[in-house]
Scaffold this motif. Structure first.
Motif, mmCIF file in Angstrom:
data_model
loop_
_atom_site.group_PDB
_atom_site.id
_atom_site.type_symbol
_atom_site.label_atom_id
_atom_site.label_comp_id
_atom_site.label_asym_id
_atom_site.label_seq_id
_atom_site.Cartn_x
_atom_site.Cartn_y
_atom_site.Cartn_z
ATOM 1 N N TYR A 1 106.341 38.791 -100.467
ATOM 2 C CA TYR A 1 107.768 38.695 -100.218
ATOM 3 C C TYR A 1 108.455 37.617 -101.044
ATOM 4 O O TYR A 1 109.687 37.612 -101.148
ATOM 5 C CB TYR A 1 108.027 38.484 -98.731
ATOM 6 N N ALA B 1 110.714 46.404 -92.935
ATOM 7 C CA ALA B 1 109.643 45.584 -93.505
ATOM 8 C C ALA B 1 108.899 44.904 -92.368
ATOM 9 O O ALA B 1 109.488 44.596 -91.329
ATOM 10 C CB ALA B 1 110.203 44.546 -94.473
ATOM 11 N N GLU B 2 107.605 44.684 -92.557
ATOM 12 C CA GLU B 2 106.823 43.994 -91.546
ATOM 13 C C GLU B 2 105.866 43.012 -92.209
ATOM 14 O O GLU B 2 105.644 43.050 -93.419
ATOM 15 C CB GLU B 2 106.069 44.973 -90.651
ATOM 16 N N THR B 3 105.293 42.146 -91.387
ATOM 17 C CA THR B 3 104.466 41.071 -91.929
ATOM 18 C C THR B 3 102.974 41.290 -91.743
ATOM 19 O O THR B 3 102.186 40.470 -92.212
ATOM 20 C CB THR B 3 104.862 39.729 -91.289
ATOM 21 N N ILE C 1 112.562 35.897 -95.221
ATOM 22 C CA ILE C 1 112.926 37.055 -94.409
ATOM 23 C C ILE C 1 114.431 37.068 -94.154
ATOM 24 O O ILE C 1 115.087 38.104 -94.272
ATOM 25 C CB ILE C 1 112.123 37.040 -93.094
ATOM 26 N N CYS D 1 115.670 41.759 -86.593
ATOM 27 C CA CYS D 1 114.227 41.559 -86.563
ATOM 28 C C CYS D 1 113.796 41.408 -85.115
ATOM 29 O O CYS D 1 114.605 41.067 -84.240
ATOM 30 C CB CYS D 1 113.788 40.368 -87.406
ATOM 31 N N SER E 1 105.179 46.748 -96.140
ATOM 32 C CA SER E 1 104.285 45.966 -95.306
ATOM 33 C C SER E 1 103.264 45.221 -96.159
ATOM 34 O O SER E 1 103.164 45.444 -97.373
ATOM 35 C CB SER E 1 103.576 46.870 -94.292
ATOM 36 N N LEU F 1 108.079 41.563 -87.126
ATOM 37 C CA LEU F 1 107.296 40.347 -87.353
ATOM 38 C C LEU F 1 106.053 40.433 -86.479
ATOM 39 O O LEU F 1 106.092 40.192 -85.279
ATOM 40 C CB LEU F 1 108.125 39.105 -87.016
ATOM 41 N N ASN G 1 114.777 46.606 -82.034
ATOM 42 C CA ASN G 1 115.582 46.717 -83.251
ATOM 43 C C ASN G 1 116.617 47.840 -83.171
ATOM 44 O O ASN G 1 117.289 48.130 -84.161
ATOM 45 C CB ASN G 1 114.677 46.966 -84.464
ATOM 46 N N THR H 1 117.340 40.050 -95.556
ATOM 47 C CA THR H 1 117.917 40.908 -94.516
ATOM 48 C C THR H 1 119.388 41.183 -94.791
ATOM 49 O O THR H 1 120.153 40.272 -95.098
ATOM 50 C CB THR H 1 117.763 40.249 -93.139
ATOM 51 N N VAL I 1 116.476 44.565 -96.574
ATOM 52 C CA VAL I 1 115.815 45.092 -95.377
ATOM 53 C C VAL I 1 116.815 45.262 -94.228
ATOM 54 O O VAL I 1 117.625 44.374 -93.948
ATOM 55 C CB VAL I 1 114.664 44.149 -94.957
ATOM 56 N N TRP J 1 113.198 44.204 -89.425
ATOM 57 C CA TRP J 1 111.897 43.562 -89.624
ATOM 58 C C TRP J 1 111.039 43.694 -88.377
ATOM 59 O O TRP J 1 111.527 43.516 -87.255
ATOM 60 C CB TRP J 1 112.078 42.063 -89.900
#
Length: 234
Positions: free
Chosen positions: A152, A59-61, A184, A194, A90, A164, A44, A188, A159, A162
């Motif tokens: 989300y 942000a993350e999943t 997502i 991401c 998160s 993922l 990133n 963004t 964001v 990301w």
């Protein structure tokens, strides 16, 4: 409302935690922090982007052990300008118990101070958003305990980057659904990015449909490929 349960962890001989729910490991056997640095921080371009950021949102999943958060915080504190603000968002459907968090964190002494502070304010098993502030560093963690779609689907954050990171697509399909990936894309910012350890064709295709330019690059360690992406200007 989602009924939450703690993660069921099987600790392997090499110290790696395995999720019994998903039959997958939380981080690489060949080095969790090194994997995070390669797959999420470097892919990133965060070392460069943090240097000029006044505000930045990641942000993350899948929060898991918090390794990605701790790694991002350390980089932020090393290179971001004084007074800059980092927001880290998160989601975790199966939070780790304190004993499992501590056991994981002990493997990474480079994060010991922030990891201890994280555990001291880590939320109880209650569904919804939990906000944790780290001062004077200017870092805010917003952690949603529950379903990623619930988190989300109504989140209004914009964001910049990301992570993922929700176990392998074949083992945790909810984290890689078309609906979530499209959301997502919508969240963004222009030129946002991401990255993920997977190179699954279905993931690439949906990200491209939401306006990302997707690139396949060498994966971490023994993994052949992974993907990173940049949101194109309209």
């Amino acid at each position: 409302m989602t009924t939450l349960t703690y993660a069921q962890i099987k600790w392997q001989e090499d110290g790696t935690p395995l999720s019994k729910q998903f039959d997958d490991v939380y981080f690489s056997k060949s080095g969790g922090p090194a994997e995070t640095e390669y797959v999420f921080l470097q892919a990133n371009k965060l070392p460069q982007r943090f240097q000029t950021a006044e505000k930045f949102t990641i942000a993350e999943t899948g929060f898991g052990t918090g390794l990605n958060f701790l790694s991002a915080c350390k980089l932020w504190l090393d290179v971001a300008p004084p007074g800059a603000q980092l927001r880290f968002i998160s989601v975790e459907k199966f939070p780790l118990q304190q004993k499992d968090l501590e056991r994981a964190h002990k493997q990474w002494p480079e994060f010991s101070d922030m990891a201890e502070r994280l555990r001291s304010i880590y939320p109880d098993l209650a569904c919804g958003w939990h906000t944790m502030k780290f001062e004077p560093e200017g870092i805010t963690l917003r952690l949603f305990l529950g379903d990623v779609q619930d988190a989300y689907g109504s989140c209004e954050e914009t964001v910049d980057a990301w992570f993922l990171d929700g176990f392998a697509p074949a083992k945790n399909t909810e984290m890689w659904s078309d609906t979530l990936l499209k959301r997502i894309g919508a969240m963004t910012c222009e030129n946002g990015t991401c990255s993920t350890f997977t190179a699954a064709k279905d993931v690439r295709t949906v990200l491209e449909s939401t306006g990302f330019a997707v690139y396949k690059i060498k994966g971490f360690g023994k993994k052949r490929d992974m993907i990173c992406a940049e949101k194109l200007a309209r």
